[in-house]
Design an enzyme around this catalytic site. Structure first.
Site, PDB file in Angstrom:
ATOM      1  CG  ASP A  25      63.501 114.865  78.112  1.00 17.00           C
ATOM      2  OD1 ASP A  25      63.818 115.221  76.961  1.00 17.00           O
ATOM      3  OD2 ASP A  25      62.518 115.351  78.712  1.00 17.00           O
ATOM      4  CG  HIS A  82      63.431 114.539  86.159  1.00 19.32           C
ATOM      5  ND1 HIS A  82      62.503 114.439  87.157  1.00 19.32           N
ATOM      6  CD2 HIS A  82      63.423 113.347  85.521  1.00 19.32           C
ATOM      7  CE1 HIS A  82      61.934 113.235  87.108  1.00 19.32           C
ATOM      8  NE2 HIS A  82      62.481 112.557  86.134  1.00 19.32           N
ATOM      9  CG  HIS A 123      62.642 108.374  86.482  1.00 23.42           C
ATOM     10  ND1 HIS A 123      61.665 109.100  85.861  1.00 23.42           N
ATOM     11  CD2 HIS A 123      62.139 107.134  86.652  1.00 23.42           C
ATOM     12  CE1 HIS A 123      60.608 108.340  85.677  1.00 23.42           C
ATOM     13  NE2 HIS A 123      60.867 107.136  86.149  1.00 23.42           N
ATOM     14  CG  ASP A 125      58.449 110.324  82.031  1.00 26.06           C
ATOM     15  OD1 ASP A 125      58.664 109.488  82.927  1.00 26.06           O
ATOM     16  OD2 ASP A 125      59.262 111.250  81.743  1.00 26.06           O
ATOM     17  CG  HIS A 126      57.386 111.722  86.010  1.00 25.55           C
ATOM     18  ND1 HIS A 126      57.737 111.306  87.267  1.00 25.55           N
ATOM     19  CD2 HIS A 126      58.529 111.750  85.285  1.00 25.55           C
ATOM     20  CE1 HIS A 126      59.033 111.107  87.314  1.00 25.55           C
ATOM     21  NE2 HIS A 126      59.550 111.346  86.128  1.00 25.55           N
TER      22      HIS A 126
HETATM   23  P1  13P Z   1      66.998 113.466  82.293  1.00 23.60           P
HETATM   24  O1  13P Z   1      66.558 114.867  82.572  1.00 23.60           O
HETATM   25  O2  13P Z   1      68.230 113.087  83.049  1.00 23.60           O
HETATM   26  O3  13P Z   1      67.152 113.183  80.846  1.00 23.60           O
HETATM   27  O4  13P Z   1      65.868 112.492  82.849  1.00 23.60           O
HETATM   28  C1  13P Z   1      64.690 112.266  82.122  1.00 23.60           C
HETATM   29  C2  13P Z   1      63.712 111.475  82.902  1.00 23.60           C
HETATM   30  O5  13P Z   1      64.016 110.854  83.913  1.00 23.60           O
HETATM   31  C3  13P Z   1      62.324 111.453  82.413  1.00 23.60           C
HETATM   32  O6  13P Z   1      61.442 110.847  83.316  1.00 23.60           O
END
Ligand code: 13P
Length: 349
Positions: free
Chosen positions: A268, A189, A223, A83-84
């Site tokens: 997440d 996020h 995301h 991720d990222h």
């Molecule tokens: P959330 O913080 O909304 O769960 O998003 C997680 C996310 O996009 C991880 O890349």
């Protein structure tokens, strides 16, 4: 089943018209919660780790936990996703370790904070795509910049600061050949996304639909898709937490996205909330307990419940046995001979 690529999971999701949750992990209990939820709902699944998670857990622990998951749940198609990723080197190290897909987030510079130019984004993403596809690994790119901060990565600020421009999305998909595309439509996020239930002024579903119309074959990624449910906030606050009132992305909006090309949905925060609420409850109700299993078990069960719910809501439930794994070597051949298409379909404005 051996670890499969996110590209295969998303191609299958597109055929079936559903979305696949991508859940972040840092430790064994979170991986266990996701795999049990996948078994319970018979779902294919993407497990993802950020740079922060890789630092926290150490790469080798994470990778071998993922191998254990694949071994213990041979019936579940499972992808391991970065991720990222903030640079070519981060993506390269993940691929060398055994991740089956990577996100190159070139929307930000390598510091993971400063918005990059369009040309910088195209250049670094294309470099990762060339390297990854040669090795059969799939790549997610990002165009536009998400709000908030995920594990130390992010420009901060509101999700509306740098929403995706549909023309740029088209050019980006054409020039990079990414397998999936994360877009910025007002989400961010973390827990504090919206100050009230979001409407079209802050959550730009119309923009998502416009991008899908222009790029009908591109797998879109949402995301910041936690719904931040009130009941999970309440449990935390009931047991001594101090969360301020906040709103996430309503599940119906995600489902609307899934009807319009969203194939990967990142979650997440909801799991973090579920875990923290369950642990707080044990600490407050039974302060005499000190065996970590006494609070990690309910925490794991609370996360499993959220993940299973999302798998059902995103539509991936019931689809684990639809297909067999394509090996990474065959994915590499597919990219090389063009059977795995990387040129997007582009519709006129
Ligand atoms: P959330 O913080 O909304 O769960 O998003 C997680 C996310 O996009 C991880 O890349």
């Amino acid at each position: 089943m051996p670890l499969v690529t996110t590209r295969q999971l998303l191609d299958e999701a597109a055929k079936g018209g559903y979305g696949v949750g991508a859940f972040n992990v840092n430790d064994m209990e979170q991986i266990q919660a996701i795999m049990e939820a996948a078994k319970e709902t018979n779902s294919p699944v993407i497990i993802q780790a950020s740079r922060g998670a890789r630092q926290f857990a150490q790469d080798n622990y994470l990778y071998h936990l993922m191998l254990a998951a694949a071994e213990l749940y041979p019936q579940i198609p499972l992808a391991m996703h970065l991720d990222h990723g903030n640079s070519f080197e981060t993506c390269e190290s993940a691929i060398k370790l055994g991740f089956t897909s990577v996100m190159m987030d070139g929307s930000l510079k390598a510091d993971g904070k400063t918005p990059a130019t369009f040309e910088e984004n195209v250049e670094v993403t294309k470099k990762v795509v060339d390297y990854a596809h040669e090795r059969g690994i799939s790549v997610e790119g990002e165009i536009g910049v998400l709000g908030g901060i995920e594990d130390g990565h992010g420009a901060g600020g509101s999700g509306l600061d740098h929403v995706t421009d549909p023309d740029q999305a088209v050019e980006f998909a054409e020039r990079t050949g990414v397998d999936s595309l994360a877009i910025a439509i007002g989400t961010s996020h973390g827990a504090y996304k919206f100050t009230k239930k979001p409407d079209g002024s802050v959550l730009k579903m119309d923009l998502l639909i416009a991008i899908h119309k222009r790029l009908p074959s591109t797998h879109l990624v949402m995301h910041g898709s936690s719904s931040v449910p009130k009941d999970l906030q309440d449990i935390i606050n009931q047991y001594g937490g101090k969360l301020k009132e906040t709103w996430g992305v309503p599940v119906e909006e995600i489902q609307l996205g899934i009807k319009n090309g969203v194939r990967k949905v990142n979650v997440d925060t909801d799991n973090r909330l579920a875990i923290t609420g369950a642990i707080r409850k044990v600490f407050v109700e039974t302060p005499e307990k000190f065996d970590p299993r006494d609070y990690l078990k309910p925490a794991r069960a609370a996360m499993q419940k959220v993940v299973a719910q999302r798998m059902t809501q995103f539509g991936q439930a019931g689809h684990a046995s639809d297909y067999t794994a394509i090996s990474i070597a065959d994915m590499a051949k597919g990219y090389a001979d063009g059977t795995l298409v990387t040129k997007p379909l582009v519709a006129a404005k």
